[in-house]
Write an enzyme that holds these catalytic residues in place. Structure first.
Site, PDB file in Angstrom:
ATOM      1  N   VAL A  65       0.811  -1.220   0.000  1.00 14.96           N
ATOM      2  CA  VAL A  65       0.000   0.000   0.000  1.00 14.96           C
ATOM      3  C   VAL A  65       0.844   1.270   0.000  1.00 14.96           C
ATOM      4  CG1 VAL A  65      -2.011  -1.080   1.080  1.00 14.96           C
ATOM      5  CG2 VAL A  65      -0.270   0.018   2.522  1.00 14.96           C
ATOM      6  N   ASN A  91      -7.689  -0.222   5.612  1.00 12.74           N
ATOM      7  CA  ASN A  91      -7.484  -0.763   6.951  1.00 12.74           C
ATOM      8  C   ASN A  91      -6.025  -1.121   7.236  1.00 12.74           C
ATOM      9  OD1 ASN A  91      -8.280  -2.447   9.454  1.00 12.74           O
ATOM     10  ND2 ASN A  91      -7.395  -3.997   8.095  1.00 12.74           N
ATOM     11  N   TYR A 164       3.482   6.685  14.950  1.00 13.52           N
ATOM     12  CA  TYR A 164       2.166   6.086  14.705  1.00 13.52           C
ATOM     13  C   TYR A 164       1.055   7.111  14.962  1.00 13.52           C
ATOM     14  CZ  TYR A 164      -1.726   2.743  15.248  1.00 13.52           C
ATOM     15  OH  TYR A 164      -2.912   2.055  15.135  1.00 13.52           O
ATOM     16  N   ALA A 166       1.193  10.368  14.858  1.00 11.92           N
ATOM     17  CA  ALA A 166       1.186  11.414  13.836  1.00 11.92           C
ATOM     18  C   ALA A 166       0.502  10.931  12.560  1.00 11.92           C
ATOM     19  CB  ALA A 166       2.620  11.854  13.542  1.00 11.92           C
ATOM     20  N   ALA A 167       0.790   9.689  12.168  1.00 14.88           N
ATOM     21  CA  ALA A 167       0.174   9.138  10.959  1.00 14.88           C
ATOM     22  C   ALA A 167      -1.338   9.036  11.118  1.00 14.88           C
ATOM     23  CB  ALA A 167       0.776   7.770  10.648  1.00 14.88           C
TER      24      ALA A 167
END
Length: 282
Positions: A65, A91, A164, A166-167
């Protein structure tokens, strides 16, 4: 209640296990046709899919992805098989141990967190919108639906996992932007997000097995229980339904037992084994 999902085409990334697999099962139960994506565990996904009663209306896909070209190809393969995509759930995600202060987090880990959790979702949404632009909206007025997988880390932060957090926080701005864009492609299209808290999946189990972690996790939750993959999946099915959620767009639904940014319990108040047992209950 009829959720009006029968025969809809659903594109799910990260369907090899955990929430992704629960999504596949819940959408299949509603009579949907499924495009199920995997990457590192794609062989496992293929083997699992072959055993399912809905295998004849499902397509297994393998793609990275973080590579927009591979995502575009997976979406194109779905349209070639089913004619269109009605529902998209980006997801796929990674949560990389161990917890580290930001100045000690390796650059490669930060890039991987952003590439998969934020950009991977963005590339998936981009491919979905491109497919929707080509096929046009459904003639029955059942609008397209895009639901992002955020996290309570994006809402409350998560010390030791700033990469994580921040994403996942970035997905909120993406969702608010795209809910205004999707209606230019489909006047009834909707974009939402769910924000799960600690959920029992293959990604979370190692951390949850550490002594004291469950007590710490539920200390900010009035409901002393962990989320299950199907709790999250069923919420996404509801948000994807043109019957149950036709007027819901631009919303972030937190699925975390009432989690707050303050302590509800001390470790002495929490029976870890009881919480663990409830997570196994059906």
């Amino acid at each position: 209640m009829d959720l009006a999902l029968a025969d809809k085409v659903v594109f799910i990334t990260g369907a090899s296990g955990g929430i992704g697999r629960a999504l596949a099962q819940e959408f299949a139960a509603e009579g949907c046709r499924l495009a199920l994506h995997g990457h590192a565990r794609s062989a496992e996904l293929t083997a699992w899919l072959a055993r399912q009663p809905f295998a004849d209306r499902a397509l297994g896909l393998s793609a990275d992805v973080s590579d927009p070209l591979q995502v575009d190809e997976a979406m194109a393969a779905t349209v070639a098989r089913f004619g269109r995509v009605d529902i998209c759930v980006p997801n796929a995600g990674v949560w990389i141990p161990p917890p580290l202060p930001l100045h000690e987090v390796p650059v490669d880990r930060i890039r991987q967190s952003l590439d998969v959790n934020l950009l991977g979702a963005l590339w998936t949404a981009r491919a979905f919108f491109a497919a929707l632009a080509r096929t046009g909206p459904r003639p029955d007025g059942h609008g397209a639906s895009l639901t992002f997988l955020g996290s309570t880390a994006g809402r409350f932060g998560e010390a030791g996992h700033a990469d994580y957090a921040a994403a996942k926080a970035g997905l909120h701005g993406l969702m608010l932007s795209l809910k205004n864009e999707i209606v230019r492609l489909d006047p009834f299209g909707r974009v939402n997000m769910v924000q799960p808290g600690w959920t029992v999946t293959h990604m979370a189990r190692p951390a949850l097995s550490e002594p004291g972690v469950i007590a710490k996790v539920v200390s900010t939750m009035p409901m002393q229980q962990l989320g299950r993959a199907r709790d999250v999946a069923r919420a996404i099915v509801m948000l994807s339904s043109p019957a149950a959620s036709r007027h819901v767009s631009g919303e972030a639904l937190t699925i975390a037992g009432g989690m707050e940014g303050r302590l509800q319990w001390t470790a002495a108040d929490v029976d870890e084994e009881a919480v663990r047992r409830r997570a196994q209950e059906r």
